[in-house]
Write an enzyme that holds these catalytic residues in place. Structure first.
Site, PDB file in Angstrom:
ATOM      1  N   ASP A 104       7.309  16.201  32.644  1.00  0.00           N
ATOM      2  CA  ASP A 104       8.987  16.163  31.456  1.00  0.00           C
ATOM      3  C   ASP A 104       8.519  14.633  30.997  1.00  0.00           C
ATOM      4  O   ASP A 104       9.271  14.704  30.125  1.00  0.00           O
ATOM      5  CB  ASP A 104       9.757  16.600  32.502  1.00  0.00           C
ATOM      6  CG  ASP A 104      11.149  17.167  31.060  1.00  0.00           C
ATOM      7  OD1 ASP A 104      10.044  17.492  29.913  1.00  0.00           O
ATOM      8  OD2 ASP A 104      12.083  17.542  31.468  1.00  0.00           O
TER       9      ASP A 104
ATOM     10  N   LYS B  45      12.121  22.683  32.284  1.00  0.00           N
ATOM     11  CA  LYS B  45      13.406  21.937  31.390  1.00  0.00           C
ATOM     12  C   LYS B  45      13.730  23.788  32.743  1.00  0.00           C
ATOM     13  O   LYS B  45      13.598  24.452  32.688  1.00  0.00           O
ATOM     14  CB  LYS B  45      13.390  21.643  30.232  1.00  0.00           C
ATOM     15  CG  LYS B  45      12.908  20.640  30.240  1.00  0.00           C
ATOM     16  CD  LYS B  45      13.014  20.053  28.580  1.00  0.00           C
ATOM     17  CE  LYS B  45      12.690  18.958  28.383  1.00  0.00           C
ATOM     18  NZ  LYS B  45      13.288  17.979  28.420  1.00  0.00           N
TER      19      LYS B  45
ATOM     20  N   ARG C  12       6.353   9.562  26.475  1.00  0.00           N
ATOM     21  CA  ARG C  12       5.902   7.921  26.341  1.00  0.00           C
ATOM     22  C   ARG C  12       4.214   8.439  26.994  1.00  0.00           C
ATOM     23  O   ARG C  12       3.217   7.043  26.050  1.00  0.00           O
ATOM     24  CB  ARG C  12       6.720   7.579  27.604  1.00  0.00           C
ATOM     25  CG  ARG C  12       6.271   8.159  29.272  1.00  0.00           C
ATOM     26  CD  ARG C  12       6.824   7.302  30.635  1.00  0.00           C
ATOM     27  NE  ARG C  12       7.748   7.787  30.161  1.00  0.00           N
ATOM     28  CZ  ARG C  12       9.258   7.892  30.793  1.00  0.00           C
ATOM     29  NH1 ARG C  12       9.386   6.900  31.312  1.00  0.00           N
ATOM     30  NH2 ARG C  12      10.937   8.441  31.371  1.00  0.00           N
TER      31      ARG C  12
ATOM     32  N   ASP D 196      12.402  17.710  19.529  1.00  0.00           N
ATOM     33  CA  ASP D 196      11.920  16.537  20.678  1.00  0.00           C
ATOM     34  C   ASP D 196      11.010  15.822  19.391  1.00  0.00           C
ATOM     35  O   ASP D 196      10.364  15.088  19.744  1.00  0.00           O
ATOM     36  CB  ASP D 196      10.372  17.559  21.439  1.00  0.00           C
ATOM     37  CG  ASP D 196      11.338  16.115  22.792  1.00  0.00           C
ATOM     38  OD1 ASP D 196      11.598  15.434  22.190  1.00  0.00           O
ATOM     39  OD2 ASP D 196       9.949  16.315  23.458  1.00  0.00           O
TER      40      ASP D 196
HETATM   41  N1  BES Z   1      12.250  15.107  25.101  1.00  0.00           N
HETATM   42  C1  BES Z   1      13.085  14.968  26.442  1.00  0.00           C
HETATM   43  C2  BES Z   1      14.175  13.925  26.587  1.00  0.00           C
HETATM   44  C3  BES Z   1      15.271  14.408  25.568  1.00  0.00           C
HETATM   45  C4  BES Z   1      16.532  15.156  26.535  1.00  0.00           C
HETATM   46  C5  BES Z   1      15.702  14.384  24.497  1.00  0.00           C
HETATM   47  C6  BES Z   1      18.114  15.504  25.665  1.00  0.00           C
HETATM   48  C7  BES Z   1      16.779  15.002  23.957  1.00  0.00           C
HETATM   49  C8  BES Z   1      17.571  15.281  24.751  1.00  0.00           C
HETATM   50  C9  BES Z   1      12.196  13.996  27.070  1.00  0.00           C
HETATM   51  O1  BES Z   1      10.888  14.451  26.989  1.00  0.00           O
HETATM   52  C10 BES Z   1      12.193  14.160  28.992  1.00  0.00           C
HETATM   53  O2  BES Z   1      12.363  15.449  29.436  1.00  0.00           O
HETATM   54  N2  BES Z   1      12.722  13.055  29.919  1.00  0.00           N
HETATM   55  C11 BES Z   1      12.771  13.071  30.630  1.00  0.00           C
HETATM   56  C12 BES Z   1      11.999  11.573  31.560  1.00  0.00           C
HETATM   57  C13 BES Z   1      12.142  11.800  32.750  1.00  0.00           C
HETATM   58  C14 BES Z   1      11.631  13.406  33.907  1.00  0.00           C
HETATM   59  C15 BES Z   1      11.552  10.704  33.905  1.00  0.00           C
HETATM   60  C16 BES Z   1      14.351  13.147  31.018  1.00  0.00           C
HETATM   61  O3  BES Z   1      15.268  12.722  30.412  1.00  0.00           O
HETATM   62  O4  BES Z   1      15.014  13.907  32.140  1.00  0.00           O
HETATM   63 ZN    ZN Z   2      10.406  15.375  25.694  1.00  0.00          ZN
HETATM   64 MN    MN Z   3      10.115  16.065  28.200  1.00  0.00          MN
END
Ligand code: BES
Ligand code: ZN
Ligand code: MN
Length: 484
Positions: A333, A263, A337, A274
């Protein structure tokens, strides 16, 4: 802690008014000497040199008043009392007679709002604390209620709301603690500690048991960290034997760096949040157990960290899972899931849950779609979902159902080398992420997926919902499960 007093005539009187109220001298005075207009939750304070000041609480439009307005009103009153250094307030519940609401419900809402005003999270040292902030922090506020309820009913309501607030505050505290002090082992120990004297059976699986059982999806995410994962199972059988069992599954990433799909610095800075889903399911279970609600609920959290190291999982890896399904890792990331896949399968297979609700800070896409106002949902049973949505509305928590569309679900299977893929393209990321989790139900049980990435954590307070961790949906799930 704010103390509630049953039927005693003491403290500064709090009068109430609607915008339309006429012939109330204090209201007329307030209107003439300030901007006070009687809006819902608005407060006017008239001090007096003799120490007999009075408060006027606005209730807004008579026909729009609901319990949520009362929660906001008492929250604001607590804040005003603190600002004005008022030690005791006197509230006559007869002033709050609301058509269609029981006096218990009115009292519950008011008590909830008063206690919400106590929540605080800070790691400021005593050295750095500015004077204003530290002064009066633990000052006690007393609320003397005048009510038609009998004393036993009054104290029962008080106890039940206190237990609900304990669950809510626990959820917030768990999530607010940053990853240097809140990691899987700490979370597991805290859970053991919290449920020690309650009829909740806590089982913790360590990294060896997690691997031995075949939770490869979960373990793949966890293995890049020096901090070992923990699989936390909390079983509360408050109901009859054989009564339906609900599983609450919470995403428990104590930190999400993104892994090799790292990230940005900004995106990572709050990723101790998270584990918002874990916080909510643990807090909800605490409230249910403390209040001896007659339901059977099992809460499950797969707790780990998503970090970068020589032992991390990598983009392109093909991994197994507890269900036997294989998964192509398109993005490290999209780790939540993967952890949920094994937790959901375990809950519906080994634990034999009859219904399942999972909560997860799962996608940034839910924030793009619904901001921090709504939790996004996916379900395979709309009637089951609507029940929760209805209850959540009365708790002031908003949920929006997204379409569980089969064409979108297919995107999760768009891989040549595995059964499913953990990241899809072409939009609707919140939907496909939720559907991915649904792929891992061991049986076709009623299921609700709640994406709380926007609602679990915020950078500003919104009324009684504080900045940082919100404890979102503890209240709604507690109420919904109490009904079913
Ligand atoms: N933990 C994050 C989602 C998140 C984003 C939570 C902002 C709280 C605030 C999750 O694990 C993630 O990184 N999701 C990705 C998925 C993508 C790589 C398909 C996302 O949303 O970018
Ligand atoms: Zn996450
Ligand atoms: Mn993530």
């Amino acid at each position: 802690m704010t103390q509630f007093i049953f039927n005693e005539d003491k403290g500064l009187r709090v009068d109430t008014c609607y915008k339309s109220t006429e012939g109330l001298a204090l209201f007329d005075f307030a209107k003439n000497h300030s901007t006070f207009a009687g809006k819902a939750g608005e407060i006017y304070y008239l001090p007096s040199m003799e120490g007999q000041g009075q408060y006027l609480l606005g209730l807004g439009d008579r026909d729009k008043l609901d319990l949520e307005a009362l929660r906001k009103a008492s929250f604001n009153l607590a804040r005003a009392a603190k600002d004005n250094k008022t030690a005791t307030l006197h509230l006559n519940l007869n002033d709050f007679e609301l058509d269609g609401f029981k006096e218990e419900s009115v009292l519950e809402a008011l008590m909830e709002g008063f206690w919400q005003a106590e929540y605080k999270f800070s790691r400021k040292s005593d050295l750095a604390k500015d004077e204003d902030d530290s002064k009066g922090q633990d000052e006690e506020l007393e609320i003397a209620f005048l009510t038609n309820l009998d004393e036993a009913a009054f104290h029962k309501t008080e106890e039940q709301i206190r237990n609900l607030i304990d669950g809510l505050f626990l959820a917030r505290d768990l999530v607010n603690q940053t990853s240097n002090e809140m990691y899987p082992e700490v979370l597991a120990d805290k859970v053991k500690d919290v449920f020690q004297d309650l009829p909740v059976e806590v089982r913790i699986l360590d990294e060896h048991e997690i691997q031995d059982l075949g939770m490869e999806a979960f373990y793949s995410v966890a293995k890049g960290s020096d901090r070992p994962p923990r699989f936390i199972i909390m079983e509360y059988d408050g109901g009859e034997e054989g009564q339906e069992k609900t599983a609450l599954v919470g995403k428990g990433l104590t930190y999400d760096s993104g892994g090799y799909c790292i990230k940005s610095a900004r995106g990572m800075s709050t990723m101790h949040c998270d584990m918002g889903g874990a916080g909510t399911v643990i807090g909800t279970l605490l409230a249910l157990a403390k209040n001896k609600v007659p339901v059977n609920v099992v809460a499950v959290v797969a707790a780990c960290e998503n970090l970068i190291s020589g032992s991390s999982y990598k983009t392109g890896d093909i991994i197994g899972s507890l269900s036997g399904k294989t998964i192509e890792v398109g993005n490290t990331d999209a780790e939540g899931r993967l952890t949920l896949a094994d937790a959901v399968y375990f809950a519906t297979d080994t634990l034999k849950a009859d219904r399942l609700i999972d909560l997860a800070t799962l996608t940034g896409a839910v924030i793009a779609a619904l901001s921090d106002e709504y939790t996004g949902a996916i379900t395979n049973d709309e009637a089951y979902f609507e029940g929760l949505q209805e209850v959540a509305k009365t708790e002031g928590e908003k949920i929006w159902l997204l379409p569980n569309d089969e064409n979108l679900a297919k995107k999760n299977r768009d891989t040549k080398v595995a059964d499913v893929l953990n990241s899809t393209s072409g939009g609707a990321g919140t939907i496909t992420a939720g559907q991915f989790v649904g792929e891992f139900l061991a049986r076709e049980v009623p299921w609700i997926h709640l994406d709380i990435a926007g609602t679990a954590y915020g950078d500003r307070a919104k009324g009684y919902v504080p900045e940082r961790a919100t404890g979102v949906l503890v209240k709604s799930l507690y109420r919904y499960l109490s009904l079913t």
